[in-house]
Structure formats: C-alpha cells, structure tokens
Design an enzyme around this catalytic site. Sequence first.
Site, PDB file in Angstrom:
ATOM      1  N   GLU A 172      -9.892  -9.687  -7.804  1.00  0.00           N
ATOM      2  CA  GLU A 172      -8.766  -8.763  -7.633  1.00  0.00           C
ATOM      3  C   GLU A 172      -7.615  -9.008  -8.623  1.00  0.00           C
ATOM      4  OE1 GLU A 172      -7.775  -9.113  -3.475  1.00  0.00           O
ATOM      5  OE2 GLU A 172      -9.639  -8.129  -2.850  1.00  0.00           O
ATOM      6  N   HIS A 175      -1.905  -5.485   1.445  1.00  0.00           N
ATOM      7  CA  HIS A 175      -3.217  -6.098   1.181  1.00  0.00           C
ATOM      8  C   HIS A 175      -3.007  -7.529   0.719  1.00  0.00           C
ATOM      9  CE1 HIS A 175      -7.232  -6.783  -0.508  1.00  0.00           C
ATOM     10  NE2 HIS A 175      -6.592  -7.354  -1.519  1.00  0.00           N
ATOM     11  N   TYR A 225     -12.108  -1.623  -3.895  1.00  0.00           N
ATOM     12  CA  TYR A 225     -12.646  -1.905  -2.554  1.00  0.00           C
ATOM     13  C   TYR A 225     -14.171  -1.812  -2.515  1.00  0.00           C
ATOM     14  CZ  TYR A 225      -8.254  -2.209   0.120  1.00  0.00           C
ATOM     15  OH  TYR A 225      -7.054  -2.610   0.668  1.00  0.00           O
ATOM     16  N   LYS A 276       0.835  -1.200   0.000  1.00  0.00           N
ATOM     17  CA  LYS A 276       0.000   0.000   0.000  1.00  0.00           C
ATOM     18  C   LYS A 276       0.880   1.264   0.000  1.00  0.00           C
ATOM     19  CE  LYS A 276      -3.890  -2.239   2.396  1.00  0.00           C
ATOM     20  NZ  LYS A 276      -4.842  -2.129   3.542  1.00  0.00           N
ATOM     21  N   ASN A 318      -1.764  -0.014   7.027  1.00  0.00           N
ATOM     22  CA  ASN A 318      -1.263  -1.317   7.479  1.00  0.00           C
ATOM     23  C   ASN A 318      -0.426  -2.046   6.421  1.00  0.00           C
ATOM     24  OD1 ASN A 318      -3.338  -2.029   5.817  1.00  0.00           O
ATOM     25  ND2 ASN A 318      -4.562  -3.081   7.365  1.00  0.00           N
TER      26      ASN A 318
HETATM   27  N1  UDP Z   1      -9.602  -0.574   7.489  1.00  0.00           N
HETATM   28  C1  UDP Z   1      -9.721   0.566   8.266  1.00  0.00           C
HETATM   29  N2  UDP Z   1     -10.491   0.508   9.410  1.00  0.00           N
HETATM   30  C2  UDP Z   1     -11.154  -0.625   9.792  1.00  0.00           C
HETATM   31  C3  UDP Z   1     -11.030  -1.772   8.994  1.00  0.00           C
HETATM   32  C4  UDP Z   1     -10.257  -1.710   7.843  1.00  0.00           C
HETATM   33  O1  UDP Z   1      -9.151   1.596   7.951  1.00  0.00           O
HETATM   34  O2  UDP Z   1     -11.835  -0.622  10.829  1.00  0.00           O
HETATM   35  C5  UDP Z   1      -8.784  -0.519   6.269  1.00  0.00           C
HETATM   36  C6  UDP Z   1      -7.447  -1.244   6.390  1.00  0.00           C
HETATM   37  O3  UDP Z   1      -6.492  -0.558   5.570  1.00  0.00           O
HETATM   38  C7  UDP Z   1      -7.788  -2.608   5.825  1.00  0.00           C
HETATM   39  C8  UDP Z   1      -8.722  -2.241   4.679  1.00  0.00           C
HETATM   40  O4  UDP Z   1      -9.497  -1.163   5.204  1.00  0.00           O
HETATM   41  O5  UDP Z   1      -6.628  -3.297   5.406  1.00  0.00           O
HETATM   42  C9  UDP Z   1      -9.644  -3.332   4.204  1.00  0.00           C
HETATM   43  O6  UDP Z   1     -10.327  -3.862   5.328  1.00  0.00           O
HETATM   44  P1  UDP Z   1     -10.495  -5.434   5.510  1.00  0.00           P
HETATM   45  O7  UDP Z   1     -11.494  -5.654   6.585  1.00  0.00           O
HETATM   46  O8  UDP Z   1     -10.756  -6.065   4.195  1.00  0.00           O
HETATM   47  O9  UDP Z   1      -9.050  -5.869   6.068  1.00  0.00           O
HETATM   48  P2  UDP Z   1      -7.874  -6.738   5.403  1.00  0.00           P
HETATM   49  O10 UDP Z   1      -8.525  -7.767   4.517  1.00  0.00           O
HETATM   50  O11 UDP Z   1      -7.011  -5.770   4.623  1.00  0.00           O
HETATM   51  O12 UDP Z   1      -7.131  -7.340   6.551  1.00  0.00           O
HETATM   52 MG    MG Z   2      -9.901  -7.526   3.000  1.00  0.00          MG
END
Ligand code: UDP
Ligand code: MG
Length: 137
Positions: free
Chosen positions: A126, A115, A49, A9, A112
């Site tokens: 994706e 992805h 997304y 990211k 974080n």
């Molecule tokens: N995210 C956020 N706040 C939240 C949950 C997710 O900002 O409470 C962001 C974070 O960057 C995350 C992305 O949205 O990686 C996509 O969320 P997802 O639940 O799909 O998490 P991931 O699959 O990336 O672990």
């Molecule tokens: Mg996710």
Amino acid sequence: MERTLSIVKPDGVKKNVIGEVIKRFEQKGLRIAGLRMLHLSRQDAENFYVVHKERPFYGSLTGFMSEGPVVVMVIEGDGAIAKVREIMGATNFKDAAPGTIRADFATDIERNVVHGSDSEKSAAYEIPFFFSSLELH
Ligand code: UDP
Ligand code: MG
C-alpha cells in the site's frame, strides 16, 4: 521504526475530520512521513483493494472509495501498523471501542472514515501504491 499507510476516506473528507484523524495519530506519538490529497478513479480503488476482489462488498467499496477525494498518508513510529489500527477501531463502527475514530465518526460499516494497513505485507503493497521514496521524509 515501522511505517503504515492510512487513508482518510471520502466520507471522512466530507465529514470534515481530516485534521481530527491526523491529530489522533500525532497525539499517540506517531509521525506523518508523507501526505497527499487525491481523487481515486474506480480502477485505482479496484487495484488498491484487490485483496478483497472476491468479497461481496468489493463493488460497493470501490465505488465509495472513488466517489470523492481522499487524503493518503504514511504514518511512522514504533509499532505503527498496530497502533493505527487501534486508534481507528474495528471495521464495523458498532463494534469499535469508545474513543476510536470509527466509533466517533463512522456512520456505516462501509463509510468508516479511515483506512490503515493490516499487516507488514499490506503496508509493503500500500505505501508504494501512493508514495515514491522521494515523497517520504
Ligand atoms: N467493508 C464493507 N463491508 C464489510 C466489510 C468491509 O463495506 O462487511 C468495507 C469497509 O469500508 C472496510 C473495507 O471494506 O473498511 C475494507 O475491509 P477490511 O475487512 O479490510 O476492513 P478494515 O481493514 O478497513 O478494517
Ligand atoms: Mg483491511
């Protein structure tokens, strides 16, 4: 053999950990099948997304994902989807297991670093979002 989509990211690119992320995947026996650097538009990030469209963090997330360049890659290997998720660590870095990418480099629940597709269905959306079959090897 399974394939999954991973992204370093914008915060990961700024933190200078592109190589570190790739190294961790390769060291776990996964292969890079495709790789590219690009800068997503806001619209691209919203489309990528779209599953999170109704979530409260959608606006902030898509702004963040389009703030600078990212590295997109297709990772291949046995159980690649689950393996990449394990190497990444939990979404919230505070919950991420020690030694995972997010535990080591994330600074925020949003920023974080990485992805990874969360299922076969997500990977099937994706991977072609970024790569044509001619770009996968
Ligand atoms: N995210 C956020 N706040 C939240 C949950 C997710 O900002 O409470 C962001 C974070 O960057 C995350 C992305 O949205 O990686 C996509 O969320 P997802 O639940 O799909 O998490 P991931 O699959 O990336 O672990
Ligand atoms: Mg996710």
